[in-house]
Design a protein around this motif. Structure first.
Motif, PDB file in Angstrom:
ATOM      1  N   SER A  16      43.934  44.229  40.535  1.00  0.00           N
ATOM      2  CA  SER A  16      42.669  43.755  41.080  1.00  0.00           C
ATOM      3  C   SER A  16      42.875  42.724  42.181  1.00  0.00           C
ATOM      4  O   SER A  16      42.229  42.780  43.238  1.00  0.00           O
ATOM      5  CB  SER A  16      41.812  43.159  39.950  1.00  0.00           C
ATOM      6  N   MET A  17      43.785  41.791  41.966  1.00  0.00           N
ATOM      7  CA  MET A  17      44.010  40.754  42.967  1.00  0.00           C
ATOM      8  C   MET A  17      44.722  41.306  44.198  1.00  0.00           C
ATOM      9  O   MET A  17      44.490  40.848  45.322  1.00  0.00           O
ATOM     10  CB  MET A  17      44.828  39.611  42.357  1.00  0.00           C
ATOM     11  N   SER A  18      45.588  42.317  44.007  1.00  0.00           N
ATOM     12  CA  SER A  18      46.243  42.929  45.166  1.00  0.00           C
ATOM     13  C   SER A  18      45.216  43.651  46.037  1.00  0.00           C
ATOM     14  O   SER A  18      45.313  43.634  47.270  1.00  0.00           O
ATOM     15  CB  SER A  18      47.332  43.901  44.710  1.00  0.00           C
ATOM     16  N   LEU A  19      44.208  44.263  45.409  1.00  0.00           N
ATOM     17  CA  LEU A  19      43.139  44.911  46.172  1.00  0.00           C
ATOM     18  C   LEU A  19      42.329  43.872  46.937  1.00  0.00           C
ATOM     19  O   LEU A  19      41.924  44.107  48.081  1.00  0.00           O
ATOM     20  CB  LEU A  19      42.238  45.712  45.239  1.00  0.00           C
ATOM     21  N   ALA A  20      42.094  42.712  46.314  1.00  0.00           N
ATOM     22  CA  ALA A  20      41.344  41.653  46.989  1.00  0.00           C
ATOM     23  C   ALA A  20      42.132  41.102  48.177  1.00  0.00           C
ATOM     24  O   ALA A  20      41.578  40.898  49.268  1.00  0.00           O
ATOM     25  CB  ALA A  20      41.017  40.535  46.003  1.00  0.00           C
ATOM     26  N   VAL A  21      43.429  40.877  47.979  1.00  0.00           N
ATOM     27  CA  VAL A  21      44.267  40.379  49.079  1.00  0.00           C
ATOM     28  C   VAL A  21      44.360  41.422  50.188  1.00  0.00           C
ATOM     29  O   VAL A  21      44.295  41.104  51.377  1.00  0.00           O
ATOM     30  CB  VAL A  21      45.675  40.014  48.549  1.00  0.00           C
ATOM     31  N   GLY A  22      44.503  42.689  49.780  1.00  0.00           N
ATOM     32  CA  GLY A  22      44.545  43.754  50.780  1.00  0.00           C
ATOM     33  C   GLY A  22      43.269  43.813  51.589  1.00  0.00           C
ATOM     34  O   GLY A  22      43.291  44.051  52.799  1.00  0.00           O
ATOM     35  N   GLY A  23      42.134  43.579  50.931  1.00  0.00           N
ATOM     36  CA  GLY A  23      40.871  43.538  51.660  1.00  0.00           C
ATOM     37  C   GLY A  23      40.839  42.418  52.679  1.00  0.00           C
ATOM     38  O   GLY A  23      40.315  42.586  53.792  1.00  0.00           O
ATOM     39  N   ALA A  24      41.405  41.262  52.322  1.00  0.00           N
ATOM     40  CA  ALA A  24      41.461  40.145  53.260  1.00  0.00           C
ATOM     41  C   ALA A  24      42.332  40.486  54.473  1.00  0.00           C
ATOM     42  O   ALA A  24      42.004  40.134  55.616  1.00  0.00           O
ATOM     43  CB  ALA A  24      41.994  38.897  52.556  1.00  0.00           C
TER      44      ALA A  24
ATOM     45  N   ALA B 179      33.540  41.546  51.927  1.00  0.00           N
ATOM     46  CA  ALA B 179      34.082  40.263  51.477  1.00  0.00           C
ATOM     47  C   ALA B 179      33.120  39.574  50.519  1.00  0.00           C
ATOM     48  O   ALA B 179      33.540  38.973  49.515  1.00  0.00           O
ATOM     49  CB  ALA B 179      34.357  39.365  52.686  1.00  0.00           C
ATOM     50  N   ALA B 180      31.816  39.673  50.805  1.00  0.00           N
ATOM     51  CA  ALA B 180      30.818  39.075  49.913  1.00  0.00           C
ATOM     52  C   ALA B 180      30.820  39.767  48.552  1.00  0.00           C
ATOM     53  O   ALA B 180      30.695  39.110  47.502  1.00  0.00           O
ATOM     54  CB  ALA B 180      29.429  39.163  50.549  1.00  0.00           C
ATOM     55  N   MET B 181      30.986  41.094  48.557  1.00  0.00           N
ATOM     56  CA  MET B 181      31.045  41.836  47.304  1.00  0.00           C
ATOM     57  C   MET B 181      32.238  41.387  46.460  1.00  0.00           C
ATOM     58  O   MET B 181      32.115  41.147  45.249  1.00  0.00           O
ATOM     59  CB  MET B 181      31.138  43.338  47.601  1.00  0.00           C
ATOM     60  N   ILE B 182      33.393  41.263  47.109  1.00  0.00           N
ATOM     61  CA  ILE B 182      34.602  40.879  46.383  1.00  0.00           C
ATOM     62  C   ILE B 182      34.491  39.448  45.856  1.00  0.00           C
ATOM     63  O   ILE B 182      34.812  39.163  44.700  1.00  0.00           O
ATOM     64  CB  ILE B 182      35.835  41.023  47.295  1.00  0.00           C
ATOM     65  N   ALA B 183      34.012  38.540  46.716  1.00  0.00           N
ATOM     66  CA  ALA B 183      33.927  37.131  46.319  1.00  0.00           C
ATOM     67  C   ALA B 183      32.998  36.945  45.126  1.00  0.00           C
ATOM     68  O   ALA B 183      33.335  36.246  44.150  1.00  0.00           O
ATOM     69  CB  ALA B 183      33.442  36.290  47.503  1.00  0.00           C
ATOM     70  N   ARG B 184      31.821  37.587  45.188  1.00  0.00           N
ATOM     71  CA  ARG B 184      30.869  37.426  44.081  1.00  0.00           C
ATOM     72  C   ARG B 184      31.383  38.102  42.807  1.00  0.00           C
ATOM     73  O   ARG B 184      31.260  37.554  41.707  1.00  0.00           O
ATOM     74  CB  ARG B 184      29.510  37.999  44.473  1.00  0.00           C
TER      75      ARG B 184
ATOM     76  N   GLY C 166      29.686  41.261  37.122  1.00  0.00           N
ATOM     77  CA  GLY C 166      30.531  41.402  38.308  1.00  0.00           C
ATOM     78  C   GLY C 166      30.531  42.826  38.825  1.00  0.00           C
ATOM     79  O   GLY C 166      30.450  43.061  40.040  1.00  0.00           O
ATOM     80  N   TYR C 167      30.602  43.808  37.917  1.00  0.00           N
ATOM     81  CA  TYR C 167      30.560  45.206  38.338  1.00  0.00           C
ATOM     82  C   TYR C 167      29.213  45.552  38.974  1.00  0.00           C
ATOM     83  O   TYR C 167      29.141  46.279  39.972  1.00  0.00           O
ATOM     84  CB  TYR C 167      30.794  46.123  37.133  1.00  0.00           C
ATOM     85  N   ALA C 168      28.139  45.021  38.394  1.00  0.00           N
ATOM     86  CA  ALA C 168      26.794  45.357  38.877  1.00  0.00           C
ATOM     87  C   ALA C 168      26.417  44.598  40.151  1.00  0.00           C
ATOM     88  O   ALA C 168      25.499  45.007  40.860  1.00  0.00           O
ATOM     89  CB  ALA C 168      25.768  45.064  37.782  1.00  0.00           C
ATOM     90  N   SER C 169      27.131  43.503  40.448  1.00  0.00           N
ATOM     91  CA  SER C 169      26.722  42.634  41.550  1.00  0.00           C
ATOM     92  C   SER C 169      26.895  43.264  42.925  1.00  0.00           C
ATOM     93  O   SER C 169      26.315  42.792  43.902  1.00  0.00           O
ATOM     94  CB  SER C 169      27.522  41.324  41.501  1.00  0.00           C
ATOM     95  N   THR C 170      27.686  44.320  43.015  1.00  0.00           N
ATOM     96  CA  THR C 170      27.974  44.909  44.331  1.00  0.00           C
ATOM     97  C   THR C 170      26.962  45.969  44.747  1.00  0.00           C
ATOM     98  O   THR C 170      26.988  46.423  45.891  1.00  0.00           O
ATOM     99  CB  THR C 170      29.368  45.553  44.327  1.00  0.00           C
TER     100      THR C 170
END
Length: 274
Positions: free
Chosen positions: A141-149, A192-197, A210-214
């Motif tokens: 999960s964190m690698s996907l977030a970093v990759g998004g950045a 980025a907003a989706m990932i951060a929230r 968290g799943y529903a927030s996007t």
């Protein structure tokens, strides 16, 4: 009296008097090694998405939700098409050859990382994003977030370069490239907003939230991402028509206006449904 030799004539190149006519990118140029790599990688990601569509048809299961075959399908197709589009559009952006090579190579590697992580988790039957259930899931999960950045940094750099120096190409291409990148940045900010929230809610013990927030931001994110493909393809297609430069430019402007309206509509929906 002997005849005098004929005066040598010289033909001056004809230059366009239109103040906003950009230079045309060279035609027939062979793809560079990094461009060939991006084309092959993008095609492989598209094939992966299509194969998982077959898996979904055979295996079944829900199409929506945090665990479904939808994610490897849509992410494979989206990342594959985006990689090919960015590689092509970057050829119109004025960059140093080495800078273009580095940006495209890192972008291609990051696209593979994102699709691979999502696909792996789909086959494991667990959510790919905002999943902190085990150390391994957290790492993915964190690698996907970093990759998004990393994606945001690379695409923003290309967007800035397109505005610093006027992109090359046929009539309307400069506007199409700049508008495509500007709208793409909107999609990146939505992502980025989706990932951060989602990460925040998951870290604070609200994983289902968290799943529903996007959900409210997904239309804005999806619509905005592909302007960088649609608008330049239109400008390039119009170059093969017998229409005047003025007509082509008007059509590109109209397309930019329509696409912007669609983005504004998706943004309005995101605000209302948030």
């Amino acid at each position: 009296m002997e005849n005098e030799p004929a005066a040598a004539t010289r033909t001056e190149p004809v230059r366009s008097s239109a103040p906003d006519s950009p230079p045309t990118a060279p035609t027939g140029r062979k793809p560079s090694p990094v461009e060939r790599l991006c084309h092959a990688t993008g095609a492989a990601l598209v094939v992966s998405g299509l194969l998982h569509l077959i898996v979904f048809a055979v295996d079944g299961g829900p199409w929506d939700g945090p665990v479904s075959w939808r994610k490897p399908v849509t992410f494979g197709l989206s990342f594959g098409l985006t990689l090919i589009a960015i590689c092509w559009v970057a050829s119109y952006v004025r960059l140093r050859a080495r800078t273009r090579t580095v940006l495209l190579a890192v972008f291609a590697a990051d696209c593979v990382l994102e699709v691979a992580g999502i696909t792996l988790q789909a086959w494991r039957g667990v959510p790919s994003h905002f999943n902190m259930e085990t150390p391994f899931d957290t790492a993915v999960s964190m690698s996907l977030a970093v990759g998004g950045a990393v994606l945001v940094v690379i695409l923003t750099a290309l967007a800035v370069a397109s505005f610093v120096r006027r992109p090359e190409g046929p009539t309307g291409m400069a506007l199409a490239v700049r508008a495509g990148f500007a709208i793409l940045v909107v999609g990146l900010l939505a992502g980025a907003a989706m990932i951060a929230r989602g990460v925040y809610l998951t870290r604070t013990g609200h994983q289902l939230a968290g799943y529903a927030s996007t959900a409210s931001l997904k239309p804005l994110h999806g619509v905005s991402l592909h302007a960088i493909l649609v608008l330049p393809v239109l400008a390039r297609s119009l170059a093969g028509t017998p229409w005047s430069d003025s007509t082509r430019r008007t059509l590109v402007r109209a397309a930019v206006g329509c696409y912007t309206a669609a983005v504004v509509g998706a943004l309005t929906w995101a605000v209302v449904a948030y």
